[in-house]
Motif scaffolding. Structure first.
Motif, PDB file in Angstrom:
ATOM      1  N   LEU A 138      72.285  -6.270  26.616  1.00  0.00           N
ATOM      2  CA  LEU A 138      71.780  -7.203  27.634  1.00  0.00           C
ATOM      3  C   LEU A 138      70.364  -6.837  28.071  1.00  0.00           C
ATOM      4  O   LEU A 138      69.487  -7.688  28.179  1.00  0.00           O
ATOM      5  CB  LEU A 138      72.705  -7.207  28.855  1.00  0.00           C
ATOM      6  N   GLU A 139      70.151  -5.541  28.337  1.00  0.00           N
ATOM      7  CA  GLU A 139      68.815  -5.144  28.793  1.00  0.00           C
ATOM      8  C   GLU A 139      67.800  -5.303  27.669  1.00  0.00           C
ATOM      9  O   GLU A 139      66.657  -5.724  27.902  1.00  0.00           O
ATOM     10  CB  GLU A 139      68.831  -3.695  29.304  1.00  0.00           C
ATOM     11  N   GLY A 160      75.935  -7.468  20.415  1.00  0.00           N
ATOM     12  CA  GLY A 160      76.651  -6.734  21.465  1.00  0.00           C
ATOM     13  C   GLY A 160      75.948  -6.919  22.794  1.00  0.00           C
ATOM     14  O   GLY A 160      74.758  -6.624  22.918  1.00  0.00           O
ATOM     15  N   ALA A 161      76.686  -7.444  23.793  1.00  0.00           N
ATOM     16  CA  ALA A 161      76.074  -7.736  25.095  1.00  0.00           C
ATOM     17  C   ALA A 161      76.635  -6.836  26.186  1.00  0.00           C
ATOM     18  O   ALA A 161      77.022  -7.282  27.262  1.00  0.00           O
ATOM     19  CB  ALA A 161      76.258  -9.208  25.453  1.00  0.00           C
ATOM     20  N   GLY A 176      80.150  -5.952  28.348  1.00  0.00           N
ATOM     21  CA  GLY A 176      80.717  -4.763  27.705  1.00  0.00           C
ATOM     22  C   GLY A 176      81.463  -3.886  28.694  1.00  0.00           C
ATOM     23  O   GLY A 176      82.264  -4.375  29.495  1.00  0.00           O
ATOM     24  N   ARG A 177      81.157  -2.615  28.703  1.00  0.00           N
ATOM     25  CA  ARG A 177      81.941  -1.674  29.500  1.00  0.00           C
ATOM     26  C   ARG A 177      81.810  -1.948  30.991  1.00  0.00           C
ATOM     27  O   ARG A 177      82.736  -1.685  31.755  1.00  0.00           O
ATOM     28  CB  ARG A 177      81.567  -0.227  29.186  1.00  0.00           C
ATOM     29  N   VAL A 178      80.678  -2.485  31.453  1.00  0.00           N
ATOM     30  CA  VAL A 178      80.577  -2.684  32.908  1.00  0.00           C
ATOM     31  C   VAL A 178      81.498  -3.805  33.376  1.00  0.00           C
ATOM     32  O   VAL A 178      82.050  -3.732  34.476  1.00  0.00           O
ATOM     33  CB  VAL A 178      79.133  -2.908  33.423  1.00  0.00           C
ATOM     34  N   THR A 179      81.694  -4.794  32.530  1.00  0.00           N
ATOM     35  CA  THR A 179      82.620  -5.870  32.898  1.00  0.00           C
ATOM     36  C   THR A 179      84.042  -5.322  32.970  1.00  0.00           C
ATOM     37  O   THR A 179      84.799  -5.621  33.900  1.00  0.00           O
ATOM     38  CB  THR A 179      82.530  -7.010  31.874  1.00  0.00           C
ATOM     39  N   ALA A 221      80.889 -10.397  20.833  1.00  0.00           N
ATOM     40  CA  ALA A 221      82.213 -10.663  20.275  1.00  0.00           C
ATOM     41  C   ALA A 221      83.134 -11.331  21.299  1.00  0.00           C
ATOM     42  O   ALA A 221      83.915 -12.220  20.969  1.00  0.00           O
ATOM     43  CB  ALA A 221      82.837  -9.359  19.790  1.00  0.00           C
ATOM     44  N   GLY A 222      83.022 -10.904  22.538  1.00  0.00           N
ATOM     45  CA  GLY A 222      83.969 -11.384  23.540  1.00  0.00           C
ATOM     46  C   GLY A 222      83.514 -12.664  24.221  1.00  0.00           C
ATOM     47  O   GLY A 222      82.405 -13.145  24.021  1.00  0.00           O
TER      48      GLY A 222
END
Ligand code: ADP
Ligand code: SF4
Length: 688
Positions: free
Chosen positions: A400-401, A394-395, A424-427, A418-419
């Motif tokens: 990511l951090e 999960g990125a 994730g949510r920030v994108t 996955a994507g």
């Protein structure tokens, strides 16, 4: 790398009265939720800024007398000599790196309810205090004015003894008694301190003169002034009184620190104000004074900074938030490491720490507030002590951090997402109106990771438990985030309301994924942070009729802590979003929703083509649960640990996810303990 010569101008020394700043980077005073109660934590945080290259590092507002008691807010305190040791910790930490220490002396006037000291509040005229405490201030008589001058002078002398190089006279944010005297709205006196502007300026002038006389031989005297309150004719404006105040006092102080008022306008969130947003209000100041001018505007771009200096707007690049998000911003520019700057996203999570009386935290900088208590440095992280490989699944911000910081430690890291896109949510959220800066959380980390040969990133890789076992990394970190729930359960509904059919309820995840949203729309916001209002704004901009319903007494209730609530109201009202407070959505009928009054339960109906519910999120923890449910097959695959972090563990803010990722990376391989995981500033006897 060498510094780009275009930025040389930012590293010129600048004289401020009797002292000299080594460059043009100036950390203006900012609150932090530490104040007088957490002096070691505070000193370490300020010291790191000096180490990072800020030539001037200032305190927050520092109360000069118990009649200016900001409790329960945790501000600085300089009531008497017993407060000196705490402040000296800070001047030592700042001087250790060759920077100047500044102190913002503060008397809160009608802003001080004096909840702890129980002293009578003071102000220019008899008025209610600015908070909603049911008390009024005493209109200051001449005796009080003389006393205020004495207190300020005594505090300035103590500040000089504590080693402060820049001593502030503070008249900004509508928080200071000196600004209350300046303001026609606050000052209805008829003596020589009221009426015409010359009279309202008198006290500010006297206190600048007192301070210069007391400490001017060794310390610079700065004035912090709000030159525009953004209130039109009723307030101070840059065109009229703001201009005239600066003109009257032009060369009296050694430095002008100018901004707009109140704090919400000065620290405007990125959703409502762009980088450099204060320029149009403060640009006139330099034309009226020969003294250096500092201003703020969430500056993170060195080109924008240079243009402020070359354009004759500012002499110093002032910053609170950019220095919080990246205490090493000046050093990175100086060393030609521009792409390493961790840019502030303008979310005001930092402010929320102060507003809720806990140490400041930062979305972008997970080490903020942790410098002393956990020993975290924003740039340095201990190298790995073992050769272990880690799979991060999960990125989003947490993954990511985590991958970035593990990579910085030197571990062999594999990050699977996955994507197609990372973040994730920030994108997803960065595509919503006003939230583009959220993407900086992703971009900074993706960029850092790209420079690390020991971190591999796999996109389009939705991992199942079998995949993870096949991967066979000895350590697995699950950072798979969270999804909004559809059944209405949240703060208001503890039990899913039978009238809601989850298959007909949309969530922010659906809206962000581009689901069809037939109008009219009802947004049920039981989340109370920014997202409900942003979703309402987006759908309204898409041309739909939108009603925002919340069981709270106010829309986006928690955003009072990020100083954006007033702007959210203005935006939604201007867009004709209908706001219904004190109600919950209880049922969905054919083309209606049923609401219940939060106080009486009385039912009412509203037309509704789509219901978008923000009630609560559920961790996406199926991968974590299925892996940990089968320890034997984990062992057989060589997997020794499986951990979960971020929203997948407990849905929270982006800041919390980044912090979780960082903390995991710091602690990985370092052993765990049941001890309190950080040091505490235990309050000292008598320091109250
Ligand atoms: P957080 O805020 O905790 O970082 P986010 O929801 O922002 O959480 O990010 C979670 C990320 O995890 C998303 O980008 C999502 O696509 C990704 N993800 C979820 N499940 C999997 C999985 N099984 N394999 C790989 N990536 C996943
Ligand atoms: Fe900037 Fe947000 Fe960090 Fe505050 S919390 S410094 S606004 S990124």
């Amino acid at each position: 790398m060498a510094r780009d010569p275009r930025y040389d101008i930012l590293f010129e020394p600048v004289r401020i009265g009797p002292v000299t700043a080594r460059n043009r980077f100036y950390q203006v005073p900012h609150c932090n939720g530490m104040g007088h109660t957490r002096p070691r934590m505070l000193a370490a945080m300020r010291g790191i800024k000096a180490e990072g290259g800020w030539a001037v590092v200032c305190t927050e507002e520092v109360e000069i007398h118990p009649s200016s008691d900001a409790s329960p807010a945790r501000e600085g305190r300089l009531w008497d000599d017993r407060d000196l040791p705490a402040l000296e910790l800070m001047t030592e930490a700042v001087h250790a790196h060759g920077s100047l220490a500044g102190i913002e002396l503060f008397h809160g006037g009608i802003n001080s309810a004096n909840r702890m000291s129980r002293m009578v509040s003071l102000g220019p005229s008899s008025r209610p205090v600015r908070t909603f405490d049911p008390i009024q201030v005493r209109a200051m008589d001449r005796h009080d004015i003389r006393a205020l001058r004495r207190w300020h002078r005594a505090a300035a002398l103590r500040a000089k003894r504590a080693g402060f190089d820049v001593i502030y006279v503070y008249a900004a944010h509508d928080l200071s008694v000196l600004m209350h005297f300046l303001s026609r709205r606050r000052n209805e006196r008829t003596d020589e301190y009221g009426g015409k502007l010359e009279n309202r300026v008198r006290l500010l002038r006297e206190i600048i003169e007192d301070t210069k006389e007391a400490v001017g031989d060794r310390s610079a005297v700065a004035v912090r002034l709000a030159v525009d309150e953004l209130l039109g004719a009723e307030g101070i404006t840059a065109e009229a009184e703001g201009h005239d105040i600066v003109a009257m006092l032009a060369d009296l102080p050694d430095l002008w620190d100018v901004n707009v008022s109140d704090w919400a306008n000065d620290s405007a969130v990125s959703r409502f104000a762009e980088e450099g947003y204060q320029e149009r209000h403060i640009a006139f100041v330099k034309q009226l004074t020969s003294k250096p001018v500092v201003g703020v505007g969430r500056f993170t771009s060195p080109d924008a900074m240079v243009s402020q200096i070359r354009g004759g707007i500012l002499d110093f690049i002032g910053a609170a938030r950019p220095s919080i998000a990246d205490p090493f911003l000046p050093r990175k520019i100086e060393e030609g490491r521009i792409d390493e700057i961790r840019e502030c996203i303008g979310c005001n999570i930092c402010v929320s720490g102060d507003m809720t009386q806990v140490p400041m935290r930062c979305t972008q900088n997970p080490t903020m507030g942790e410098e002393w208590r956990r020993g975290w440095h924003p740039e340095i992280i201990p190298a790995k002590r073992t050769d272990e490989a880690i799979l991060v699944v999960g990125a989003g911000p947490a993954g990511l951090e985590c991958a970035r910081a593990l990579g910085q430690r030197g571990f062999d890291v594999h990050l699977a997402e996955a994507g197609t896109e990372l973040g994730g949510r920030v994108t997803a959220e960065a595509r919503l109106p006003g939230l583009a800066a959220w993407a900086r959380v992703r971009d900074h980390r993706v960029q850092r990771i790209a420079a690390m040969p020991n971190v591999q990133v796999y996109r389009d890789s939705r991992l199942s438990a079998d995949h993870v076992r096949e991967f066979g990394m000895p350590h697995v970190v699950i950072a798979t985030g969270a999804r909004w729930r559809r059944d209405g359960v949240g703060r208001w509904h503890g039990i899913a309301p039978s009238g809601l059919d989850p298959s007909r309820v949309l969530t922010p995840d659906d809206v962000l994924a581009g689901a069809a949203v037939p109008g009219p729309v009802v947004v049920f916001d039981d989340d109370h942070f920014y997202l409900g209002g942003v979703i309402a704004e987006k759908l309204r901009r898409d041309g739909l009729e939108v009603t925002l319903v919340t069981p709270a007494a106010q829309v986006s209730a928690w955003t009072v802590n990020t100083l954006e609530q007033r702007m959210i109201y203005r935006r939604l009202i201007e867009l004709d979003v209908e706001l219904v407070t004190g109600h919950a959505v209880t049922a969905q009928r054919d083309a209606n929703v049923e609401l219940a009054c939060a106080f009486t339960g009385r039912a009412s109906c509203r037309p509704c083509g789509s219901l978008v519910a923000l009630t609560a999120r559920l961790p996406v923890d199926d991968l974590y649960l299925s892996l940990t449910a089968d320890p034997d097959s984990l062992a057989a695959s060589g997997i020794r640990t499986v951990s979960r972090i971020g929203d997948c563990e407990a849905p929270a803010t982006i800041a919390a996810a980044v912090h979780a990722g960082h903390r995991f990376a710091r602690e990985f391989g370092e052993g765990s303990t049941d001890e309190v995981p950080f040091r505490r500033d235990v309050e000292m006897f008598g320091a109250g």
